[in-house]
Write an enzyme that holds these catalytic residues in place. Structure first.
Site, PDB file in Angstrom:
ATOM      1  N   TRP A 357       0.835  -1.207   0.000  1.00 62.43           N
ATOM      2  CA  TRP A 357       0.000   0.000   0.000  1.00 62.43           C
ATOM      3  C   TRP A 357       0.865   1.249   0.000  1.00 62.43           C
ATOM      4  O   TRP A 357       0.390   2.348  -0.262  1.00 62.43           O
ATOM      5  CB  TRP A 357      -0.930   0.007   1.222  1.00 62.43           C
ATOM      6  CG  TRP A 357      -0.238   0.250   2.551  1.00 62.43           C
ATOM      7  CD1 TRP A 357       0.855  -0.402   3.038  1.00 62.43           C
ATOM      8  CD2 TRP A 357      -0.587   1.208   3.560  1.00 62.43           C
ATOM      9  NE1 TRP A 357       1.198   0.067   4.289  1.00 62.43           N
ATOM     10  CE2 TRP A 357       0.330   1.050   4.637  1.00 62.43           C
ATOM     11  CE3 TRP A 357      -1.592   2.164   3.681  1.00 62.43           C
ATOM     12  CZ2 TRP A 357       0.268   1.836   5.797  1.00 62.43           C
ATOM     13  CZ3 TRP A 357      -1.651   2.942   4.828  1.00 62.43           C
ATOM     14  CH2 TRP A 357      -0.728   2.775   5.867  1.00 62.43           C
ATOM     15  N   ASP A 358       2.157   1.066   0.275  1.00 66.22           N
ATOM     16  CA  ASP A 358       3.095   2.182   0.303  1.00 66.22           C
ATOM     17  C   ASP A 358       2.948   3.049  -0.954  1.00 66.22           C
ATOM     18  O   ASP A 358       2.961   4.278  -0.893  1.00 66.22           O
ATOM     19  CB  ASP A 358       4.549   1.674   0.356  1.00 66.22           C
ATOM     20  CG  ASP A 358       4.821   0.716   1.512  1.00 66.22           C
ATOM     21  OD1 ASP A 358       3.893   0.002   1.916  1.00 66.22           O
ATOM     22  OD2 ASP A 358       5.968   0.671   1.990  1.00 66.22           O
ATOM     23  N   GLU A 484       0.521  -2.785  12.574  1.00 67.43           N
ATOM     24  CA  GLU A 484       0.660  -4.246  12.554  1.00 67.43           C
ATOM     25  C   GLU A 484       0.989  -4.844  13.913  1.00 67.43           C
ATOM     26  O   GLU A 484       1.263  -6.038  14.013  1.00 67.43           O
ATOM     27  CB  GLU A 484       1.713  -4.639  11.523  1.00 67.43           C
ATOM     28  CG  GLU A 484       1.253  -4.329  10.117  1.00 67.43           C
ATOM     29  CD  GLU A 484       2.332  -4.517   9.073  1.00 67.43           C
ATOM     30  OE1 GLU A 484       3.436  -4.966   9.427  1.00 67.43           O
ATOM     31  OE2 GLU A 484       2.075  -4.195   7.912  1.00 67.43           O
ATOM     32  N   GLN A 594       2.932   1.831  14.066  1.00 67.23           N
ATOM     33  CA  GLN A 594       2.900   3.002  13.181  1.00 67.23           C
ATOM     34  C   GLN A 594       1.567   3.721  13.287  1.00 67.23           C
ATOM     35  O   GLN A 594       0.634   3.215  13.901  1.00 67.23           O
ATOM     36  CB  GLN A 594       3.137   2.542  11.755  1.00 67.23           C
ATOM     37  CG  GLN A 594       2.073   1.621  11.199  1.00 67.23           C
ATOM     38  CD  GLN A 594       2.606   0.745  10.078  1.00 67.23           C
ATOM     39  OE1 GLN A 594       3.070  -0.355  10.318  1.00 67.23           O
ATOM     40  NE2 GLN A 594       2.535   1.236   8.859  1.00 67.23           N
TER      41      GLN A 594
HETATM   42  C1  BGC Z   1       4.872  -1.727   7.456  1.00 66.43           C
HETATM   43  C2  BGC Z   1       3.851  -1.737   6.334  1.00 66.43           C
HETATM   44  C3  BGC Z   1       4.558  -1.486   5.036  1.00 66.43           C
HETATM   45  C4  BGC Z   1       5.681  -2.463   4.817  1.00 66.43           C
HETATM   46  C5  BGC Z   1       6.485  -2.176   3.566  1.00 66.43           C
HETATM   47  C6  BGC Z   1       5.950  -2.732   7.146  1.00 66.43           C
HETATM   48  O1  BGC Z   1       6.938  -2.679   8.135  1.00 66.43           O
HETATM   49  O2  BGC Z   1       4.274  -2.011   8.683  1.00 66.43           O
HETATM   50  O3  BGC Z   1       2.888  -0.750   6.569  1.00 66.43           O
HETATM   51  O4  BGC Z   1       3.644  -1.556   3.990  1.00 66.43           O
HETATM   52  O5  BGC Z   1       6.556  -2.398   5.910  1.00 66.43           O
HETATM   53  O6  BGC Z   1       7.070  -0.928   3.623  1.00 66.43           O
END
Ligand code: BGC
Length: 763
Positions: A357-358, A484, A594
């Site tokens: 989703w970044d 997460e 986050q």
């Molecule tokens: C983050 C996610 C992100 C992914 C890739 C993870 O550590 O929690 O939000 O999409 O890294 O950057």
């Protein structure tokens, strides 16, 4: 504007700094990425990731699940290392320049973002006392995306002697691995099988193929060598599975030998006959000569900066870092068919080249504002993988709609741990949000009719299908929001808001389109007025958790019932927590990896009152570890929009320099593209308070203490605008395009050509 050049003195660099430099000085053009490794290589056992990557080129590898429950993913895609053509050995009278042998008298590396090249300058003394000056220039071309040029100049400083170059063409390169870090691949195999490896008269050629995904990679290289201005003969030899180009000559003291290598890549995802394509492209590269590409690169960069320029006045370091971040976004953005932006761009193998989703939440804002073509291309990637997203939705039991995979290259799910992977349905929300922003900023209804609305409707259908009514409120159960460290929850506030927005806008835009096309698209997508009504209804009745007592939005239904994790009392070495604590332990506490609710409050600001936003910010700030690199930038934006100027600047400082200063400690594995996009957003959406809706453009700018000001450029509709915010004055200039209205600090103004809007800074 000063020159946009990042430099590092590498003379006494340790191993960690070298790995970091490989990332920071990598060159990429959205298709081809080359890590900035030492040309002479490193001895075995040294940590290095010698990668050359093609965006979207992957192998499929098994991902064994411990228990074979239905629907769990048993294989994943991994970005492959496509070859090694950055290794060039230099020998002086038979003594090879090698890491750890002789003495590095000085070594400077730099990235020239005005020219689009990276440079390495070394003075080296051999064990027998012969000194050379080596200058290496590297470029992955923006005008011919298949082309990498490596130029080496070697000058003899104190001797007359024989100099020899050996440039390697290694078609079978291994991937990098780190079994101890869940963010890296655990297996470091070579995924390419040789089909043809040849030393031809004037070039090398290789064709290799991945075993399972069946993608062919073709590479051709050719070299030119001159010494003291005279052309030197050379020869290509095949040795095992390598081709080695050799050239040698005699150099007098102060003479220079120059080697130019042209390396061209192609793959079967984009070319019907990649072998033939590389040969043709190589021919034209050689006949155009490298100078042509360097010039074209500089012109390309000038045009890029003209649209995307950003400068911070009074903080040179942050200004350069901001440019570095923007530059990396350009380097990372895939615009070739079936490619997007990997979490690490093309600078390393962290997260295996997967798209998350970044892209939509953190990177598209930059492209939406500065380069519509790239923005359209990123949306098109999602359009082209709608089929896979529909299949994913079915796999998860949803009868209608599309659910995008949490992480992927080819459109199918690659997340092994569904709890903080597939369950993150909010990726649908990010995609929908980015598409709506594209539309709001550009007004490009044609693109919406062509691709955008189909994605919006399919993602909206998914929400409608995944959610259900309870006591007349629309709810979503067992999903994971952005944070997460809290997984599989009911009514994640962020996800619910995204879902509501997605459903509401899908219906609204379809209605707009229906006025134009008389219902053609609606028919094509088998939609109906009833369906649109049902989406709007669910959006209106979305359930959003709110806690009266605290005056905040809880992250989800049960979040506030959990004990609070004691961040203060947690030893520093235990961060990031994900590396030291079992996921289940983390899930049972109020502790955030986050921004989650805080991000929702920025995205959907007009749906929440300022008081709730403020109290929520303060609440979540205390329990957020920022273990994810996607976090601080969001806190910077939120703090700025709440008027918390000091905090905003402090979060911004950590975000803007995250990779240059290796603040997360793992930039060696690749850049953090999302944070880079986020630090751009912190200036534009945070400090300048930009808000763009379909018919609204407004600014609420301030200058953080210790800065003199900042400026940036963006496009709304067909109007290109520059905003310059100084401590005493704000100037908004219409650079080109039609006049338009703009609100600054809540007051309406008309922005006209040749008449910049100048306003006194608010005290
Ligand atoms: C983050 C996610 C992100 C992914 C890739 C993870 O550590 O929690 O939000 O999409 O890294 O950057």
């Amino acid at each position: 504007m000063n020159k946009r050049i990042i430099s590092r003195n590498m003379t006494h660099a340790d191993d960690k700094e070298r790995m970091l430099a490989e990332t920071l000085f990598s060159t990429a053009n959205g298709y081809l990425g080359v890590r900035g490794c030492n040309e002479e290589g490193l001895p075995d056992g040294k940590n290095t990731c010698r990668g050359m990557y093609l965006n979207g080129v992957y192998e499929i590898i098994p991902m064994k699940q411990a228990e074979s429950l239905f629907g769990l993913i048993e294989e994943k895609q991994t970005m492959i290392n496509s070859g090694d053509l950055q290794t060039v050995y230099i020998s002086i009278d038979g003594e090879r320049m090698e890491y750890g042998k002789g003495t590095v008298l000085s070594e400077i590396r730099s990235l020239d973002m005005d020219k689009g090249i990276s440079i390495r300058e070394v003075r080296w003394r051999s064990e027998s006392g012969k000194e050379i000056e080596l200058r290496v220039k590297r470029m992955t071309s923006f005008v011919l995306k298949n082309l990498f040029i490596l130029d080496m100049e070697v000058r003899s400083l104190n001797f007359e002697g024989d100099i020899a170059f050996e440039a390697l063409h290694i078609a079978k390169a291994n991937n990098y691995a780190n079994p101890d870090d869940p963010r890296m691949a655990a297996e470091g195999n070579c995924y390419l099988e040789p089909q043809r490896i040849e030393a031809l008269k004037d070039r090398s050629l290789s064709l290799t193929k991945t075993r399972v995904s069946g993608i062919t990679v073709a590479i051709a290289s050719a070299h030119e060598c001159t010494a003291a201005g005279k052309k030197i003969d050379c020869v290509y030899n095949k040795e095992g599975e390598k081709v080695i180009y050799r050239a040698g000559c005699r150099l007098k003291e102060n003479d220079t030998a120059v080697l130019t290598g042209y390396v061209v890549f192609a793959d079967s995802l984009r070319e019907e006959d990649p072998g033939a394509s590389v040969m043709t492209m190589l021919d034209s590269a050689i006949s155009n000569k490298s100078a042509y590409y360097y010039d074209a690169q500089e012109q390309y960069m000038a045009a890029f900066w003209d649209n995307a320029d950003m400068e911070i006045l009074g903080d040179e370091d942050s200004s350069l870092s901001a440019c570095f971040n923007i530059y990396q976004l350009l380097q990372s953005a895939g615009t070739m068919k079936r490619s997007s932006i990997a979490a690490k761009g093309l600078s390393g193998e962290g997260y295996e080249g997967h798209y998350f989703w970044d892209t939509e939440m953190f990177l598209m804002p930059f492209f939406n504002l500065t380069d519509r073509e790239v923005a359209r291309s990123l949306i098109s990637y999602r359009y082209d993988t709608l089929k896979e997203a529909r299949e994913n939705a079915r796999l998860l039991g949803h009868k209608k709609g599309a659910l995008y995979p949490w992480r992927t290259i080819n459109g199918t799910e690659c997340s092994g741990y569904y709890v903080s992977g597939t369950a993150a349905y909010h990726i649908n929300g990010a995609i929908a949000y980015a598409i709506c922003s594209y539309y709001d900023i550009s007004g490009d209804i044609d693109f919406m009719m062509d691709k955008g609305e189909e994605i919006l409707l399919e993602t909206a259908r998914l929400w409608r299908c995944a959610g259900s009514y309870y006591k007349d409120r629309f709810m979503l159960f067992d999903v994971t929001g952005p944070d997460e460290y809290t997984c599989m929850v009911n009514n994640n506030y962020y996800t619910n808001l995204c879902a509501a927005y997605n459903m509401e806008r899908a219906a609204q835009i379809m209605e707009e389109i229906t006025v134009i096309d008389g219902g053609r698209l609606m028919d094509k997508l088998s939609s109906s007025r009833e369906e649109l009504e049902s989406l709007k209804e669910a959006a209106k009745k979305i359930y959003l958790p709110y806690d009266e007592e605290l005056g905040i939005n809880p992250q989800d239904d049960s979040f506030l019932q959990k004990p609070v994790w004691d961040i203060e009392a947690t030893p520093k070495e235990e961060f990031p927590l994900l590396m030291h604590h079992h996921p289940l332990e983390l899930y049972r506490y109020q502790v955030c990896k986050q921004a989650d609710t805080v991000l929702a409050h920025f995205l959907f600001e007009d749906r929440v009152d300022a008081e709730t936003r403020k109290k929520s910010f303060e609440y979540y700030e205390k329990i957020t570890t920022h273990d994810s690199s996607l976090s601080r930038c969001v806190f910077a934006i939120a703090a700025a929009r709440l008027g918390e100027k000091k905090k905003a600047l402090s979060y911004f400082g950590d975000s803007v320099k995250m990779d240059l200063m290796n603040l997360q400690g793992n930039t060696g594995d690749g850049i953090h593209t999302a944070n880079m996009g986020g630090s751009y957003m912190a200036i534009v959406y945070g400090f300048a308070g930009l808000t763009i809706r379909r018919d609204e453009l407004s600014l609420d700018p301030f200058v953080p203490d210790s800065w003199k000001g900042y400026r940036f450029r963006f496009k709304k509709g067909d109007s290109r605008i520059e905003v310059c915010v100084l401590t005493d004055e704000v100037t908004v200039t219409l650079l080109d395009g039609p006049e338009l209205s703009i609100k600054v600090w809540g007051e309406d103004h008309l922005l006209k050509a040749d008449s910049p809007l100048k306003l006194h800074q608010k005290k």
